[in-house]
Design a protein around this motif. Structure first.
Motif, PDB file in Angstrom:
ATOM      1  N   LEU A 324       0.647  -1.165   0.111  1.00 62.32           N
ATOM      2  CA  LEU A 324      -0.082  -0.082  -0.130  1.00 62.32           C
ATOM      3  C   LEU A 324       0.912   1.098  -0.176  1.00 62.32           C
ATOM      4  CD1 LEU A 324      -2.691  -1.190   2.738  1.00 62.32           C
ATOM      5  CD2 LEU A 324      -2.994  -1.459   0.137  1.00 62.32           C
ATOM      6  N   TYR A 325       0.564   2.363  -0.580  1.00 62.46           N
ATOM      7  CA  TYR A 325       1.220   3.410  -0.698  1.00 62.46           C
ATOM      8  C   TYR A 325       0.423   4.885  -0.731  1.00 62.46           C
ATOM      9  CZ  TYR A 325      -0.084   3.417  -5.502  1.00 62.46           C
ATOM     10  OH  TYR A 325      -0.697   3.065  -6.712  1.00 62.46           O
ATOM     11  N   ALA A 326       1.223   5.632  -0.378  1.00 65.50           N
ATOM     12  CA  ALA A 326       0.687   7.326  -0.342  1.00 65.50           C
ATOM     13  C   ALA A 326       1.599   8.205  -0.829  1.00 65.50           C
ATOM     14  CB  ALA A 326       0.165   7.630   1.024  1.00 65.50           C
ATOM     15  N   VAL A 327       1.252   9.107  -1.830  1.00 69.49           N
ATOM     16  CA  VAL A 327       2.295  10.043  -2.400  1.00 69.49           C
ATOM     17  C   VAL A 327       1.926  11.518  -2.633  1.00 69.49           C
ATOM     18  CG1 VAL A 327       3.644  10.204  -4.481  1.00 69.49           C
ATOM     19  CG2 VAL A 327       3.078   7.903  -3.883  1.00 69.49           C
ATOM     20  N   PHE A 342      -1.918  14.088  -5.423  1.00 69.27           N
ATOM     21  CA  PHE A 342      -1.738  12.890  -4.392  1.00 69.27           C
ATOM     22  C   PHE A 342      -2.201  11.843  -4.915  1.00 69.27           C
ATOM     23  CE2 PHE A 342      -6.059  14.872  -3.161  1.00 69.27           C
ATOM     24  CZ  PHE A 342      -6.587  13.701  -2.879  1.00 69.27           C
ATOM     25  N   GLY A 343      -1.930  10.642  -4.203  1.00 66.93           N
ATOM     26  CA  GLY A 343      -2.643   9.371  -4.518  1.00 66.93           C
ATOM     27  C   GLY A 343      -2.535   8.420  -3.409  1.00 66.93           C
ATOM     28  N   LEU A 344      -3.401   7.698  -3.303  1.00 68.66           N
ATOM     29  CA  LEU A 344      -3.321   6.463  -2.266  1.00 68.66           C
ATOM     30  C   LEU A 344      -3.731   5.315  -3.052  1.00 68.66           C
ATOM     31  CD1 LEU A 344      -5.605   8.049   0.655  1.00 68.66           C
ATOM     32  CD2 LEU A 344      -3.136   8.038   0.511  1.00 68.66           C
ATOM     33  N   GLY A 345      -2.794   4.212  -2.892  1.00 71.53           N
ATOM     34  CA  GLY A 345      -2.836   3.117  -3.892  1.00 71.53           C
ATOM     35  C   GLY A 345      -2.489   1.966  -3.336  1.00 71.53           C
ATOM     36  N   MET A 346      -2.854   0.832  -4.139  1.00 70.68           N
ATOM     37  CA  MET A 346      -2.221  -0.794  -3.789  1.00 70.68           C
ATOM     38  C   MET A 346      -1.611  -1.215  -5.010  1.00 70.68           C
ATOM     39  SD  MET A 346      -4.744  -3.834  -2.686  1.00 70.68           S
ATOM     40  CE  MET A 346      -4.165  -5.358  -2.829  1.00 70.68           C
ATOM     41  N   ARG A 347      -0.551  -1.866  -4.924  1.00 71.62           N
ATOM     42  CA  ARG A 347      -0.068  -2.603  -5.756  1.00 71.62           C
ATOM     43  C   ARG A 347       0.219  -4.175  -5.654  1.00 71.62           C
ATOM     44  NH1 ARG A 347       6.073  -0.768  -7.275  1.00 71.62           N
ATOM     45  NH2 ARG A 347       6.019  -0.561  -4.646  1.00 71.62           N
ATOM     46  N   HIS A 348       0.186  -5.143  -6.315  1.00 72.93           N
ATOM     47  CA  HIS A 348      -0.018  -6.419  -6.039  1.00 72.93           C
ATOM     48  C   HIS A 348       0.711  -7.130  -7.511  1.00 72.93           C
ATOM     49  CE1 HIS A 348      -0.957 -10.557  -4.887  1.00 72.93           C
ATOM     50  NE2 HIS A 348      -1.342 -10.782  -6.244  1.00 72.93           N
ATOM     51  N   ARG A 349       1.832  -8.019  -7.288  1.00 73.92           N
ATOM     52  CA  ARG A 349       2.446  -8.475  -8.092  1.00 73.92           C
ATOM     53  C   ARG A 349       2.101 -10.123  -8.127  1.00 73.92           C
ATOM     54  NH1 ARG A 349       4.961  -5.428  -4.943  1.00 73.92           N
ATOM     55  NH2 ARG A 349       6.456  -3.736  -5.265  1.00 73.92           N
ATOM     56  N   PHE A 350       2.119 -10.657  -9.473  1.00 72.65           N
ATOM     57  CA  PHE A 350       1.669 -12.140  -9.523  1.00 72.65           C
ATOM     58  C   PHE A 350       2.639 -12.894 -10.515  1.00 72.65           C
ATOM     59  CE2 PHE A 350      -0.890  -9.464 -12.511  1.00 72.65           C
ATOM     60  CZ  PHE A 350      -1.059 -10.317 -13.634  1.00 72.65           C
TER      61      PHE A 350
END
Length: 350
Positions: A324-327, A342-350
């Motif tokens: 999870l990240y905030a920028v 600004f951004g609040l997000g989620m990243r998932h690798r598969f």
């Protein structure tokens, strides 16, 4: 016993031995909610966006052991927009824009044919703490993204090249180099049959130190099918030659990782000379890291001005594959209104 022998013989005849091979499906999904306003924009856009810390993509890669240390490889990979479900980074982006290549790999290095990363891409994403995001990485924004207020990106021909031949050397004492040649694929009757892109990139890793560099000489665009790069002069599209380069590195003493780059771009027809400096740091805190970066580009020529962009954020890892990240980001351009995002997000690798 006889029956077992017969079964073994039939099986051996019906199922001949194949070289060991594998195919894997992999990718990355990244989405964020936020508000974006770049410098010079007439207003801001509240949105759910894709690629807040990395451009979303999916694909497959395969390798077949041919024996004697030689392997056959292929990669097919497509960018995607998680927010809308559309393929590509933008409308009109070809389906397999990220990768579409086949090759051979062995003790003498690797040779690939097709579409793959341009010389500028890997060195750029390895030498800034925000990776390859075109939403919040100051270095990537300055290198790869044009908008209405800024038409002076320092990499003129996309982060990927099609119709190319790539040779990557074996690693020697932490050093590898990749040589790249992209065919323009134009009819000789057009006078553009000699147009091409050529480039080289170098990567070096040694303990806490790393260094990168690249050089490109571009005459071919990469907006899908190959076409000459052009600049519009008095309403006429004129063939253009652009050159860009960068050197950079990082150092990780353990308590933080520091990044620095310096590069430039020069055009023949558009007549501008751009120089970009970037600094960055990633500081481990808890289960994540504080990220901070700044890039400044100074342009001289038919346009004189500068752009300065800074970002700060926190990236928190729920696991090795999910974070999870905030920028927060500020963007400034000479004689233009500045922008805050600004951004609040989620990243998932598969």
């Amino acid at each position: 016993m006889l029956r077992s022998c017969l079964i073994a013989i039939v099986t051996a005849v019906a199922c001949p031995a194949y070289a060991q091979s594998s195919v894997t499906l992999n990718g990355l999904a990244d989405a964020f909610v936020g508000s974006i306003r770049m410098a010079g924009a007439p207003g801001r856009v509240d949105q759910v966006g894709s690629g807040g810390l990395a451009t979303s993509w999916f694909g497959m890669r395969g390798v077949e052991d041919l024996g004697g240390g030689l392997s056959a490889t292929f990669v097919l990979a497509s960018f995607m927009r998680v927010d809308s479900g559309e393929t590509g980074r933008f409308n009109g982006d070809p389906f397999f824009t990220r990768d579409a290549n086949v090759g051979l790999s062995g003790s003498l290095g690797s040779l690939r044919l097709g579409r793959a990363a341009a010389p500028n891409f890997i060195p750029t994403i390895l030498t800034n703490p925000f990776g390859d995001t075109s939403a919040f990485s100051p270095l990537v924004l300055h290198a790869n993204v044009n908008n209405a207020a800024w038409l002076h990106r320092t990499t003129p021909s996309d982060t990927g090249w099609g119709n190319q031949v790539l040779y990557t050397t074996p690693r020697f004492a932490g050093l590898t180099a990749t040589l790249q040649y992209q065919f323009g694929e134009q009819l000789n009757s057009t006078g553009n049959d000699g147009k091409k892109n050529v480039g080289v990139s170098v990567l070096y890793f040694n303990g806490p130190w790393s260094a990168t560099a690249y050089y490109e000489r571009d005459q071919v665009s990469n907006s899908g099918a190959s076409a000459p790069l052009t600049t519009v002069v008095a309403g006429v599209a004129v063939p253009e030659t652009k050159k860009d380069w960068m050197v950079g590195g990082s150092y990780d003493p353990g308590f933080a990782k520091f990044f620095v780059t310096y590069g430039g771009a020069k055009t023949d027809i558009a007549d501008y000379d751009a120089r970009t400096t970037s600094l960055g740091v990633s500081v481990p805190v808890g289960a994540g890291a504080i990220l901070a970066a700044m890039a400044r580009t100074k342009v001289e020529g038919t346009y004189d001005g500068s752009r300065t962009t800074g970002s700060v954020g926190y990236d928190y890892f729920l696991s090795k594959r999910t974070d999870l990240y905030a920028v927060l980001m500020q963007d400034r351009i000479t004689d233009r209104s500045h922008g805050n995002s600004f951004g609040l997000g989620m990243r998932h690798r598969f």
